[in-house]
Design a protein around this motif. Structure first.
Motif: not given
Length: 231
Positions: A98, A102, A146, A149
């Motif tokens: 993640a 990201a 997250y 992401c």
């Protein structure tokens, strides 16, 4: 529509509260491995309807805490050092990926704000408020990563374990009040390295910084929660 949304939010909050209550009592030893838990008994004990209890048990099954048997309710599974290591391994894989994804999707303004915050936390006076703030910004950083992401499935899988991680951290800190300030200082430094890697736009460095951070967290959890257990 607002009333419907409010009701759904309240229902979800009740479910999460029940999940956390089971986890806390389990890790504090009030509930034991192989203990049977029925929807009816838990609903009566907590004075709630069967629906949020049933959903809470399904959520607990999804993160490996209980096993549900048709027409027999749920049974708490064994959870020791081995199970903790396996869950932490899954977390490292998911959150490292993640973080990689990201990279480049969090605004420079947001990253600059986080760098300032973690720098300030590294030099601030150690108080109860400082400890609480460290935990809050820990949660914020992980959620920000997250949520940005770009993968709903990845975000969903990470989010499923959030209550478990928070509860484990809560139990750990309650057992080691004398050392948590030092370890939270280290966590702030690790968070800062993650943010700095994200700021440079280096996805591999960011993923590694997250992996290293979660590796240290898993070592501390295993030591403080299960140091007297044989695995």
């Amino acid at each position: 529509m607002a009333a419907v949304v409010s009701k759904e939010l309240m229902h979800g909050s009740r479910r999460q509260t029940l999940v956390q209550q089971v986890l806390v009592r389990f890790f504090q030893g009030e509930f034991q491995a192989n203990q049977r838990m029925t929807v009816q008994a838990l609903a009566k004990e907590w004075n709630v309807s069967a629906t949020p209890v049933r959903e809470a048990l399904v959520e607990l099954e999804g993160i490996g805490i209980v096993e549900i048997f048709p027409n027999r309710g749920a049974v708490l599974r064994n959870f020791g050092a081995k199970e903790l290591r396996e869950i932490c391994q899954v977390r490292r894989i998911l959150e490292s990926e993640a973080t990689r994804c990201a990279c480049g999707h969090i605004t420079p303004h947001e990253l600059d704000k986080l760098k300032q915050i973690f720098n300030e936390l590294a030099t601030a006076k150690r108080t109860v408020e400082w400890s609480e703030s460290t935990q809050e910004w820990d949660d914020y950083l992980h959620a920000l990563i997250y949520q940005t992401c770009g993968s709903e499935r990845l975000a969903h899988e990470i989010n499923r374990y959030r209550v478990l991680y928070r509860t484990l951290r809560q139990i750990r800190h309650s057992k080691r009040q004398n050392v948590k300030d030092y370890e939270q200082m280290e966590e702030n430094a690790e968070h800062l390295r993650i943010v700095q890697a994200l700021s440079t736009g280096d996805p591999e460095a960011a993923a590694k910084a997250m992996n290293d951070h979660l590796q240290q967290a898993s070592i501390g959890l295993e030591r403080d929660l299960f140091q007297n257990q044989n695995s």
